[in-house]
Design a protein around this motif. Structure first.
Motif, mmCIF file in Angstrom:
data_model
loop_
_atom_site.group_PDB
_atom_site.id
_atom_site.type_symbol
_atom_site.label_atom_id
_atom_site.label_comp_id
_atom_site.label_asym_id
_atom_site.label_seq_id
_atom_site.Cartn_x
_atom_site.Cartn_y
_atom_site.Cartn_z
ATOM 1 N N LYS A 143 72.090 76.635 26.933
ATOM 2 C CA LYS A 143 73.526 76.727 26.681
ATOM 3 C C LYS A 143 74.304 76.749 27.989
ATOM 4 C CE LYS A 143 73.368 79.120 22.191
ATOM 5 N NZ LYS A 143 73.745 80.365 21.454
ATOM 6 N N GLU A 144 73.729 77.416 28.995
ATOM 7 C CA GLU A 144 74.402 77.514 30.288
ATOM 8 C C GLU A 144 74.589 76.124 30.910
ATOM 9 O OE1 GLU A 144 72.776 81.319 29.134
ATOM 10 O OE2 GLU A 144 71.818 79.352 29.337
ATOM 11 N N LYS A 155 79.938 64.252 30.019
ATOM 12 C CA LYS A 155 79.541 64.097 28.620
ATOM 13 C C LYS A 155 78.023 64.208 28.505
ATOM 14 C CE LYS A 155 83.799 63.323 27.523
ATOM 15 N NZ LYS A 155 84.597 64.433 26.917
ATOM 16 N N THR A 156 77.554 64.877 27.447
ATOM 17 C CA THR A 156 76.119 65.092 27.261
ATOM 18 C C THR A 156 75.597 64.265 26.086
ATOM 19 O OG1 THR A 156 76.586 67.057 25.909
ATOM 20 C CG2 THR A 156 76.124 67.400 28.256
ATOM 21 N N ALA A 166 68.039 65.632 15.460
ATOM 22 C CA ALA A 166 69.463 65.324 15.551
ATOM 23 C C ALA A 166 70.312 66.517 15.127
ATOM 24 C CB ALA A 166 69.788 64.098 14.695
ATOM 25 N N LEU A 167 69.894 67.210 14.081
ATOM 26 C CA LEU A 167 70.624 68.400 13.632
ATOM 27 C C LEU A 167 70.614 69.486 14.702
ATOM 28 C CD1 LEU A 167 69.398 68.514 9.910
ATOM 29 C CD2 LEU A 167 71.737 68.055 10.695
ATOM 30 N N ALA A 168 69.489 69.630 15.389
ATOM 31 C CA ALA A 168 69.392 70.619 16.470
ATOM 32 C C ALA A 168 70.322 70.247 17.624
ATOM 33 C CB ALA A 168 67.950 70.724 16.956
ATOM 34 N N LEU A 169 70.388 68.959 17.945
ATOM 35 C CA LEU A 169 71.283 68.507 19.004
ATOM 36 C C LEU A 169 72.745 68.700 18.611
ATOM 37 C CD1 LEU A 169 69.342 65.281 19.975
ATOM 38 C CD2 LEU A 169 69.875 67.139 21.554
ATOM 39 N N GLU A 170 73.068 68.441 17.359
ATOM 40 C CA GLU A 170 74.442 68.646 16.902
ATOM 41 C C GLU A 170 74.820 70.122 16.953
ATOM 42 O OE1 GLU A 170 76.966 66.299 13.951
ATOM 43 O OE2 GLU A 170 75.944 67.754 12.669
ATOM 44 N N GLU A 171 73.885 70.984 16.583
ATOM 45 C CA GLU A 171 74.144 72.425 16.645
ATOM 46 C C GLU A 171 74.403 72.878 18.087
ATOM 47 O OE1 GLU A 171 72.087 76.677 15.261
ATOM 48 O OE2 GLU A 171 71.124 74.771 14.797
ATOM 49 N N ALA A 172 73.754 72.200 19.041
ATOM 50 C CA ALA A 172 73.964 72.522 20.457
ATOM 51 C C ALA A 172 75.267 71.927 20.995
ATOM 52 C CB ALA A 172 72.785 72.010 21.284
ATOM 53 N N LYS A 173 75.960 71.165 20.158
ATOM 54 C CA LYS A 173 77.264 70.593 20.494
ATOM 55 C C LYS A 173 77.206 69.551 21.617
ATOM 56 C CE LYS A 173 80.079 74.509 18.899
ATOM 57 N NZ LYS A 173 78.989 75.249 18.243
ATOM 58 N N VAL A 174 76.166 68.718 21.595
ATOM 59 C CA VAL A 174 76.149 67.590 22.527
ATOM 60 C C VAL A 174 77.233 66.601 22.113
ATOM 61 C CG1 VAL A 174 73.679 67.868 22.961
ATOM 62 C CG2 VAL A 174 74.446 66.238 21.222
ATOM 63 N N ASP A 175 77.628 65.732 23.029
ATOM 64 C CA ASP A 175 78.721 64.803 22.740
ATOM 65 C C ASP A 175 78.279 63.582 21.949
ATOM 66 O OD1 ASP A 175 81.063 66.035 24.140
ATOM 67 O OD2 ASP A 175 79.716 65.873 25.853
ATOM 68 N N ALA A 176 77.015 63.184 22.099
ATOM 69 C CA ALA A 176 76.500 62.024 21.371
ATOM 70 C C ALA A 176 74.985 62.150 21.250
ATOM 71 C CB ALA A 176 76.871 60.722 22.061
ATOM 72 N N ILE A 177 74.430 61.439 20.277
ATOM 73 C CA ILE A 177 72.989 61.498 20.009
ATOM 74 C C ILE A 177 72.410 60.094 19.975
ATOM 75 C CG2 ILE A 177 71.217 62.145 18.316
ATOM 76 C CD1 ILE A 177 73.171 64.349 17.341
ATOM 77 N N VAL A 178 71.337 59.881 20.721
ATOM 78 C CA VAL A 178 70.591 58.624 20.653
ATOM 79 C C VAL A 178 69.590 58.723 19.504
ATOM 80 C CG1 VAL A 178 68.965 57.096 21.818
ATOM 81 C CG2 VAL A 178 70.826 58.158 23.119
ATOM 82 N N ALA A 179 69.702 57.818 18.553
ATOM 83 C CA ALA A 179 68.711 57.713 17.483
ATOM 84 C C ALA A 179 67.592 56.822 18.008
ATOM 85 C CB ALA A 179 69.339 57.104 16.232
#
Length: 357
Positions: A143-144, A155-156, A166-179
């Motif tokens: 988080k830090e 941007k992350t 992907a759900l874990a990455l969204e919960e961490a509030k990243v800006d975008a996700i590579v599928a």
């Protein structure tokens, strides 16, 4: 306009075409600049580099482009299994590969399991150089680190091989996700389940993610031309990420023999193997990947890389390409562009032609 998406707006780029962040010397400032200067997002895979090497690479990048670009790191860059890894096990696994070394007339290397992680020191440098985008694979930064990225305006972008990731990455509030579809070349960046349990194809993964998450999605895996881009965007992707098609261009740092093999017209059948680095990756099949069954125990990452490195060098020197591992995505039969600038222009023009019909 087809090229105006959540990703282009988020990253401040003109076209939703991203360069795959290839590590291990495949990335170059020239290749990054070809993509960024054309309106896409150039990327640089830096996970193997020391902090000092990242600083130098960034100076070269900034001299080549003033446009946004991405630096990619590995959150988990050393397997936990390396801690207290027994020397006798190292020697035992080395013997599996001895016939290949003997055939090339070179000795087995001396190896030590004492390999520290570089990730945190690499992140410190990344915060110093402040690229527009910080992408990462094999996990989620703390988080830090994510909070500091936001504070600095970086941007992350994280990579997911499953809906769960992907759900874990969204919960961490990243800006975008590579599928990251199963078709993609290089390492399979799974982090919640073993890679062999995360074999979802890109189009299935895209549709799963679009149903469950709101974070912008970047499609990766088997996309080499405008038809692939158009298909991914039609299925809901906000951008695409392409590796193999750019890896074979003149601006890439891939070995000339690697590029020649990909353009040869040969049936470059790909397989997933742990034999090159200790982690599963998609590459062109060769004698080593075929001779070492997947279930065979190999050294943890990156110690396996250190075992194979001298074998690769000797095989290239002796023109024994049957023992060289060439990374490649599954879709490698129609590669045609030797110049990254020309490839970008064709992708932009033809994707627009398809989607604006």
């Amino acid at each position: 306009m087809w090229n105006s998406t959540k990703i282009t707006q988020l990253l401040g780029i003109q076209y939703p075409i991203l360069l795959g962040p290839m590590g291990g010397s495949f990335s170059t400032p020239a290749l990054l600049a070809s993509v960024s200067n054309a309106g896409g997002l150039g990327s640089f895979g830096a996970y193997t580099l020391t902090p000092e090497e990242i600083l130098q690479a960034d100076k070269n990048i900034k001299a080549a482009t003033t446009k946004p670009y991405n630096i990619n790191l590995w959150v988990n860059d050393v397997d936990k299994a390396l801690m207290n890894y027994p020397q006798e096990k190292i020697e035992q696994i080395k013997q599996i590969y001895k016939p290949f070394f003997d055939e090339l007339g070179i000795p087995l290397p001396d190896l030590s399991a004492d390999i520290p992680s570089k990730f945190e020191k690499q992140v410190d440098v990344l915060f110093e150089i402040k690229p527009a985008v910080f992408s990462f694979i094999f996990g989620i930064p703390s988080k830090e680190i994510l909070n500091e990225s936001r504070r600095l305006g970086i941007k992350t972008v994280g990579a997911a091989t499953t809906l769960e990731e992907a759900l874990a990455l969204e919960e961490a509030k990243v800006d975008a996700i590579v599928a990251a579809g199963f078709e993609a070349g290089g390492h399979r960046p799974s982090f919640l389940r073993p890679a062999q349990d995360s074999f979802t194809g890109l189009f299935s993964l895209l549709q799963q993610l679009k149903t469950k998450i709101k974070t912008p999605i970047i499609a990766a895996g088997g996309i080499t031309d405008a038809k692939g881009i158009a298909a991914a965007l039609t299925l809901g992707a906000d951008a695409v990420q392409m590796g193999t098609a750019f890896m074979v261009t003149d601006q890439s740092g891939a070995h000339p023999v690697h590029k020649e093999a990909m353009f040869s017209g040969a049936l470059n059948h790909t397989t997933v193997s742990k034999s090159l680095t200790g982690r599963m990756g998609r590459m062109v099949s060769n004698r080593i990947s075929e001779g070492i069954p997947f279930e065979t125990e190999v050294l943890p990452f990156p110690l396996q890389t250190k075992l194979i490195a001298p074998l690769r060098v000797a095989a290239l020197e002796q023109n024994r390409t049957d023992m060289v591992s060439f990374w490649s995505g599954q879709n490698n039969s129609s590669l045609k562009h030797h110049n990254a600038d020309e490839l970008m222009q064709e992708l932009i023009m033809e994707t627009g032609s398809i989607l604006n019909r």
